[in-house]
Design a protein around this motif. Structure first.
Motif, short mmCIF file in Angstrom:
data_model
loop_
_atom_site.label_atom_id
_atom_site.label_comp_id
_atom_site.label_asym_id
_atom_site.label_seq_id
_atom_site.Cartn_x
_atom_site.Cartn_y
_atom_site.Cartn_z
N ARG A 116 31.45 37.16 33.59
CA ARG A 116 30.49 37.50 32.53
C ARG A 116 29.06 37.40 33.03
N ILE A 117 28.78 36.34 33.79
CA ILE A 117 27.43 36.17 34.35
C ILE A 117 27.08 37.35 35.25
N ASP A 165 28.43 40.38 35.21
CA ASP A 165 28.30 41.59 34.37
C ASP A 165 26.95 41.64 33.67
N GLU A 166 26.53 40.50 33.12
CA GLU A 166 25.28 40.46 32.37
C GLU A 166 24.06 40.63 33.27
N THR A 167 24.15 40.16 34.50
CA THR A 167 22.99 40.26 35.39
C THR A 167 22.96 41.55 36.19
N GLU A 199 22.46 44.39 35.30
CA GLU A 199 21.39 45.27 34.83
C GLU A 199 20.02 44.80 35.31
#
Length: 102
Positions: free
Chosen positions: A38-39, A41-43, A45
């Motif tokens: 998740r970390i 995936d979120e970063t 961008e």
């Protein structure tokens, strides 16, 4: 396919703390693998910010790094000016600045 990633004890501890905080606030159990995914995936961008964070950690140079660079310097006995550098970098002599600009 899962691949092992080594992290130091401090990072592992902080990951565990975040994992516990998620369970405390949401009531949901997440694995450290899910959390890391998740970390990432979120970063994804904000790659520029992550890259810049590593760039910022190297500037300014530490005293030891500055000393190492100075140890590697030597005098060739030839004076170099800006036009010489431009010629090497760009393959042609630099044109003189317009009059009035120094």
């Amino acid at each position: 396919m899962a691949t092992a990633v080594r992290v130091d004890e401090d990072a592992k501890s902080r990951l565990g703390e975040l994992q516990a905080e998620i369970r405390l606030r949401t009531g949901k159990r997440v694995t450290q693998q899910e959390l890391l995914t998740r970390i990432i995936d979120e970063t994804s961008e904000s790659y520029d910010e992550i890259v810049d964070a590593f760039r910022q950690s190297t500037v300014p140079l530490s005293d030891e790094e500055q000393a190492a660079m100075q140890r590697g310097q030597f005098s060739s006995g030839v004076e170099t000016d800006e036009s010489d550098i431009d010629d090497v970098l760009y393959g042609e002599p630099a044109s003189p600045p317009p009059s009035g600009i120094q």
